[in-house]
Design a protein around this motif. Structure first.
Motif, short mmCIF file in Angstrom:
data_model
loop_
_atom_site.label_atom_id
_atom_site.label_comp_id
_atom_site.label_asym_id
_atom_site.label_seq_id
_atom_site.Cartn_x
_atom_site.Cartn_y
_atom_site.Cartn_z
N ALA A 1 5.27 -1.55 2.90
CA ALA A 1 3.90 -1.89 3.27
C ALA A 1 3.87 -3.11 4.18
CB ALA A 1 3.07 -2.16 2.01
N PRO B 1 -3.05 -6.01 0.85
CA PRO B 1 -1.71 -5.58 0.44
C PRO B 1 -1.08 -4.53 1.36
CG PRO B 1 -3.38 -4.73 -1.05
CD PRO B 1 -4.09 -5.67 -0.14
N THR B 2 -1.87 -3.64 1.91
CA THR B 2 -1.36 -2.64 2.85
C THR B 2 -2.34 -2.53 4.00
OG1 THR B 2 -2.53 -0.78 1.83
CG2 THR B 2 -0.34 -1.31 0.96
N GLU B 3 -1.93 -1.81 5.05
CA GLU B 3 -2.81 -1.70 6.22
C GLU B 3 -4.12 -1.00 5.88
OE1 GLU B 3 1.14 -0.52 8.27
OE2 GLU B 3 0.52 -0.90 6.19
N ASP B 4 -4.10 -0.12 4.89
CA ASP B 4 -5.30 0.65 4.58
C ASP B 4 -6.19 -0.04 3.56
OD1 ASP B 4 -3.03 3.15 4.97
OD2 ASP B 4 -4.91 3.18 6.10
N ALA B 5 -5.70 -1.04 2.88
CA ALA B 5 -6.50 -1.69 1.83
C ALA B 5 -7.49 -2.67 2.45
CB ALA B 5 -5.58 -2.41 0.84
N ARG C 1 4.84 1.60 -0.10
CA ARG C 1 4.33 1.76 1.26
C ARG C 1 2.82 1.95 1.30
NH1 ARG C 1 2.82 1.35 5.53
NH2 ARG C 1 3.45 2.30 7.50
N GLN D 1 -3.15 3.02 -2.89
CA GLN D 1 -3.70 4.26 -2.36
C GLN D 1 -2.65 5.34 -2.21
OE1 GLN D 1 -5.49 2.06 0.94
NE2 GLN D 1 -7.47 2.84 0.30
#
Lengths: 321, 145
Positions: A223, A288-292, B37, B41
């Motif tokens: 991530a 935490p991640t690109e989508d969060a 990763r 989600q």
């Protein structure tokens, strides 16, 4: 006979000589205005009036000023009245045994926030208390330089200079309460250590490092978190308490930069607020991640002063008077 | 008369293509999930992958299993239909894999890339389904040409 004539002729001469050295004795003292409403961002100058018994105006007389309730309104040695809190008090001018009074009224909070001059010129920072922040640092205890209070405009300029030296050229200005202001610096992309990243002003993480096979594999399997920071400088004499029910979001923090004004209006720049303090509020967000969605960091690894240090804003002499 | 090929051999080759392709994709997704990763989600990511490969994979594996239980009999399918189904399957699985492998070099987040991929994977998946349907329908009992 000749002696009488000489005495008679001398009398007018003597009279003329004594008239040139006659002392004007103050007989009455007055104050203008006799009743006035004073609002915090507009100090009011009181004018003394000294006259003789014949009505002759006397100038240059040392008048002493005092306030019956200094917590409502204070008056300096020159008769400048500064409103501090709502209420009513009496300002007295004294000259020897002469006294003159003026009634000073400071309107209440609702009346202050209804002030058309204030509302028309400045958007307000979310309030009445700011949203919950990550950490706070008190920059300066008061804006006092020497014995004289400092106008808000000078504090604004000082903070602006410090931001520019730190490479921050975009900020937004808001009114804060009835007699303060807030400066919101642009949201920046930082590392876990609190130092700005090379892509300081970008939320994207792609392109930040050299694109090697190792970097590609890292992006493919791991991530890509992001950490962001907004620093808000608040100058106010009110106690600063966070609104814990209102947690700031990264999206809202980005919006602060868009909705604010470019500078302080003249009414606020000239305002002198005794007891005002400069606070630095740090809002840190972690994704935490690109989508969060980025969330507010409640307990940061970096303490308040270190945020300012690593942003290049502290120690910055320009921030202090 | 059209050229024909053995149905058992055709089904097994299709099964190998789908098992290999889906296996690679699933393995990639498992490793990515284990390394965090997709963070919280991960279920969204799996919700994208499973409908992308499992329905057709299940169909192929089921057909092979069914064929294995039948009495050996000579059955053929149209060779052209078989080749179309085979190469469309290869292209589709390669497209899914490329979608995953290209994401790090784009400016898109993983889930945004998955959402966008429906633009091209959807139509190709539809074509694969039609080709496989023709493959199975063209089955005839008889000798291969």
């Amino acid at each position: 006979m000749r002696a009488s004539v000489m005495i008679l002729c001398a009398l007018p001469v003597a009279a003329l000589a004594c008239g040139g050295e006659r002392v004007m004795v103050p007989a009455t003292l007055s104050v203008y205005p006799t009743a006035v409403t004073v609002i915090p961002w507009q100090p009011r100058q009181m004018v003394p009036g000294v006259r003789t018994a014949e009505g002759t105006v006397l100038s240059g007389r040392a008048v002493t000023w005092s306030s019956a309730n200094p917590e409502v309104a204070a008056v300096d040695s020159n008769g400048l009245v500064i409103a501090l809190s709502s209420g009513e008090t009496t300002v007295t001018a004294s000259l020897d045994t002469l006294r003159a009074e003026a009634t000073i009224t400071v309107p209440g909070q609702t009346q202050l926030s209804d002030n058309p001059i204030f509302l028309a010129s400045m958007p307000q920072f979310p309030g009445p208390q700011p949203p919950q922040w990550t950490t706070r640092f008190l920059l300066a205890e008061g804006l006092v330089t020497g014995a004289q209070p400092e106008p808000l405009g000078e504090a604004f300029d000082r903070i602006g200079d410090a931001l520019r030296r730190a490479g921050v050229f975009e900020w937004a200005t808001y009114g804060f309460g009835d007699s303060g202001f807030a400066m919101v610096a642009r949201l920046e992309h930082i590392g876990d250590d609190g130092f700005p990243l090379e892509s300081r002003w970008s939320a994207a993480t792609v392109g930040e490092r050299a694109f090697t096979l190792q970097e590609y594999l890292r992006r493919l399997f791991v991530a890509q978190p992001g950490r962001y920071r907004v620093i808000v400088f608040v100058v106010t004499h009110h106690p600063l308490v966070a609104d814990t029910a209102a947690q700031a979001t990264e999206r809202a923090a980005r919006g602060w930069l868009q909705a604010g004004a470019a500078a302080l209006p003249a009414e606020l720049r000239s305002l002198v607020v005794p007891g005002a303090r400069t606070h630095a509020l740090v809002y840190e967000f972690f994704r935490p991640t690109e989508d969060a969605e980025p969330v507010l960091v409640v307990e940061s690894r970096t303490q308040g002063p270190h945020h300012l240090i690593r942003a290049g804003l502290w120690p910055e002499a320009a921030l202090l008077p | 008369m059209s050229e024909r090929t053995d149905v058992t051999r055709g089904q097994r080759r299709l099964a190998m293509v789908w098992l290999t392709g889906a296996g690679i994709l699933l393995l990639l997704m498992i490793v990515q999930t284990m390394f965090g990763r997709y963070g919280p989600q991960a279920s969204r990511a799996w919700s994208w992958l499973l409908p992308t490969v499992l329905p057709t994979l299940s169909l192929i594996v089921g057909a092979v299993a069914y064929e294995a239980r039948r009495q050996p009999a000579s059955a053929t399918v149209d060779r052209f239909a078989y080749r179309v189904a085979l190469w469309l399957s290869v292209a589709y699985l390669a497209l899914v894999l490329v979608t995953q492998l290209m994401q790090p070099v784009t400016g898109l987040s993983p889930l945004a890339m998955m959402d966008l991929s429906s633009l091209w994977l959807g139509p190709v998946q539809g074509l694969v389904g039609i080709a496989l349907g023709v493959f199975f329908v063209s089955r005839e009992t008889g000798s291969a040409g």
